[in-house]
Design an enzyme around this catalytic site. Structure first.
Site, PDB file in Angstrom:
ATOM      1  N   HIS A  86       4.514   5.136   3.860  1.00 23.05           N
ATOM      2  CA  HIS A  86       3.246   4.574   3.373  1.00 23.05           C
ATOM      3  C   HIS A  86       2.216   5.656   3.012  1.00 23.05           C
ATOM      4  O   HIS A  86       1.591   5.609   1.965  1.00 23.05           O
ATOM      5  CB  HIS A  86       2.638   3.628   4.415  1.00 23.05           C
ATOM      6  N   ASP A 133       8.438  -0.476  -0.088  1.00 24.72           N
ATOM      7  CA  ASP A 133       7.365   0.121   0.693  1.00 24.72           C
ATOM      8  C   ASP A 133       6.205  -0.851   0.521  1.00 24.72           C
ATOM      9  O   ASP A 133       5.590  -0.902  -0.540  1.00 24.72           O
ATOM     10  CB  ASP A 133       6.977   1.505   0.161  1.00 24.72           C
ATOM     11  N   HIS A 134       5.955  -1.653   1.536  1.00 22.04           N
ATOM     12  CA  HIS A 134       5.058  -2.796   1.299  1.00 22.04           C
ATOM     13  C   HIS A 134       3.629  -2.354   0.967  1.00 22.04           C
ATOM     14  O   HIS A 134       2.863  -3.122   0.412  1.00 22.04           O
ATOM     15  CB  HIS A 134       5.102  -3.790   2.461  1.00 22.04           C
TER      16      HIS A 134
HETATM   17  C1  BG6 Z   1       5.076  -0.968   9.028  1.00 23.33           C
HETATM   18  C2  BG6 Z   1       5.262  -0.214  10.314  1.00 23.33           C
HETATM   19  O1  BG6 Z   1       5.833  -0.395   8.007  1.00 23.33           O
HETATM   20  O2  BG6 Z   1       3.711  -0.940   8.667  1.00 23.33           O
HETATM   21  C3  BG6 Z   1       4.393  -0.775  11.411  1.00 23.33           C
HETATM   22  O3  BG6 Z   1       6.606  -0.253  10.711  1.00 23.33           O
HETATM   23  C4  BG6 Z   1       2.954  -0.852  10.950  1.00 23.33           C
HETATM   24  O4  BG6 Z   1       4.475   0.007  12.590  1.00 23.33           O
HETATM   25  C5  BG6 Z   1       2.859  -1.556   9.604  1.00 23.33           C
HETATM   26  O5  BG6 Z   1       2.230  -1.560  11.924  1.00 23.33           O
HETATM   27  C6  BG6 Z   1       1.438  -1.487   9.068  1.00 23.33           C
HETATM   28  O6  BG6 Z   1       1.357  -2.297   7.926  1.00 23.33           O
HETATM   29  P1  BG6 Z   1      -0.002  -2.978   7.511  1.00 23.33           P
HETATM   30  O7  BG6 Z   1       0.302  -3.668   6.224  1.00 23.33           O
HETATM   31  O8  BG6 Z   1      -0.379  -3.910   8.605  1.00 23.33           O
HETATM   32  O9  BG6 Z   1      -1.007  -1.876   7.372  1.00 23.33           O
END
Ligand code: BG6
Length: 494
Positions: free
Chosen positions: A244, A181-182
């Site tokens: 997230h 989960d980045h």
């Molecule tokens: C991803 C989603 O996990 O997270 C995308 O699939 C989204 O739709 C992205 O745009 C948002 O990540 P960040 O790091 O740009 O907030």
């Protein structure tokens, strides 16, 4: 120095690998964090030889904005670490080729045959690949550690996530599995724990005695970015809320762990996720609001509505916005609502967690009586701010809200990309920032009532057809999201 290891990337020529993963690997390697006894094996279904793959990777690195500036000669050296194998993920051949690559790496570098298998593929391939690795004995750790990294989405709903977990556990021990989960790799998300548990002044206030409510916002200005194939099936609940936002919620609401280690932290997250009050299907529309954007303007430019985006189904009922009120049935948070919202094509990109405190009990000054807010800006303008009331200069006692602000750029260092952090953690075997099986399961349980109510069964017209589009691109979502907060609270203007 790090132990010798091989990074095996499934889906190595895909979008994610090209844009995020390969630049992150290169940066870590160039900083010496992966050691010199390291190599990368790209795996794909596409026929390609090593040379073509090396060219592909170098082109990707040159193209990506996330690639660290190469030191002289380092791209050429990195090139030498790269290999490629291809085949059908359902058969055995490609896995025996991987085995061959691991043996080659051992012959080159000595040491044990350590391998990190990174699944950067469409989710339908997670299970076949995990099984293939298992069949050929590649999950067996007798000759070196073996770890499996799995990209999101982890399952499509509770049932499929459980099936996937079961399938994976037939091959791997949970301690070998790293679910990405980045958001957990973002510096500022880690800082949430640092601030909560590294200071004495916040924790005493972090409860129903002092907190009125919490707001978690993940607003995106982007639209679909050509991802209709995926997004039409996913929608905002699966794309952002289940993973997230649930992680941000858990880190904000959990009890202090006894130690900063993977299982202590994940145990606490699980406890608080378990305490979330169930949202039964019949009550979903009382606590959740969905939206889909129509055409509008953003940064002065016209942008199409969701239904006008390429490859979106006609009359699509896929939500691109969700706002949700969560209640937590434990002593700390009884009666303190958590409001979560996220959506595409909102006025700007901003992710924030705001802890909104109760009003002062007695107003002795005219005006005033505002609620203090402690806000964690996850991105951009990373930082933490505290809003409180202060006397304005002058003869009279007039109060105004002011903000005390800490900005991350005060450290003068560039923030690491979440992918490099998570990749390095997986390489060294630290699972703290990876959701465990039970967390993922609980996050699905929390949203399953919403999905049951809002999903359109395949091939059918939307059930109680939502009135989509119901917000204009470039605005803050449907008006109902304001009503969700009740008369005395409102969403922060960000
Ligand atoms: C991803 C989603 O996990 O997270 C995308 O699939 C989204 O739709 C992205 O745009 C948002 O990540 P960040 O790091 O740009 O907030």
């Amino acid at each position: 120095a790090p132990e010798p290891a091989t990074l095996v990337i499934f889906g190595a020529t895909g979008d994610l690998a090209r844009r995020k993963l390969l630049p992150a690997v290169f940066g870590l390697w160039q900083d010496g964090l992966l050691g010199s006894a390291f190599n990368i094996v790209g795996i794909g279904r596409q026929e390609m030889n090593d040379e073509q793959f090396k060219d592909f990777v170098l082109a990707a690195l040159k193209e990506s904005k996330e690639t660290d500036t190469p030191q002289p000669g380092s791209l050429e050296k990195f090139r030498e670490l790269l290999y490629y194998e291809f085949g059908d993920f359902g058969g055995d051949e490609v896995y025996s080729l991987i085995d061959k690559e691991l043996r080659r790496a051992q012959a080159d570098h000595g040491g044990r045959k350590n391998a990190l298998f990174y699944l950067s593929t469409p989710p339908s391939l997670f299970e076949p690949i995990s099984n293939g690795l298992g069949r050929l004995g590649l999950a067996d750790e007798s000759e070196g550690w073996r770890r499996l990294v799995i990209e999101k989405p982890f399952g499509h709903d509770l049932k499929s996530a459980r099936e996937l977990n079961d399938a994976i556990h037939r091959v791997w021990d949970e301690s070998q599995v790293y679910r990405i989960d980045h958001y957990l790799g973002k510096e500022t998300v880690q800082n949430l724990m640092a601030i909560r548990f590294g200071n004495a002044i916040f924790e005493p206030l972090w409860n129903r005695g002092f907190v009125d409510h919490v707001q978690i916002t993940a607003a995106e200005d982007l639209g679909l970015e050509g991802r209709a194939g995926y997004y039409e099936e996913a929608g905002v609940v699966r794309d952002m809320l289940q993973n997230h936002l649930m992680q941000l919620f858990a880190l904000t609401a959990m009890e202090p762990p006894a130690a900063f280690d993977a299982n202590a932290i994940r145990d606490e997250k699980v406890k608080v996720l378990r305490a979330v009050k169930e949202i039964p299907s019949g009550r979903v529309n009382e606590v959740a609001v969905r939206g889909q954007y129509g055409p509008g303007t953003l940064y002065g430019e016209d942008v199409p509505g969701y239904r006008e985006e390429p490859k979106v189904r006609e009359g699509s009922a896929t939500p691109t916005y969700v706002a949700l009120k969560l209640e937590v049935d434990n002593w700390r948070w009884q009666g303190v609502p958590f409001f979560l919202r996220t959506g595409k094509r909102l006025p700007k990109k901003v992710t924030e967690i705001a802890v909104v405190f109760k009003r002062p009990p007695l107003g002795i000054f005219p005006g005033g009586l505002e609620r203090n807010v402690l806000a964690f800006r996850i991105q951009p303008d990373e930082g933490v701010s505290l809003k409180f009331s202060s006397k304005t200069p002058g003869q009279e006692m007039v109060l105004r809200e002011v903000v005390m602000d800490f900005r991350y750029d005060a450290f003068g260092a560039q923030l690491e990309s979440p992918y490099s952090r998570l990749l390095l953690d997986a390489m060294v075997g630290d699972a703290t920032l990876f959701p465990r099986e039970d967390e993922v399961d609980l996050a699905w349980q929390i949203v399953s009532g919403i999905l049951d109510t809002w999903d359109t069964p395949a091939g059918r017209r939307p059930r109680k057809g939502p009135d989509f589009p119901n917000y204009v691109a470039g605005t803050w979502g449907p008006d109902e999201a304001d009503e969700l907060m009740g008369p005395d609270r409102r969403w922060r203007r960000l």
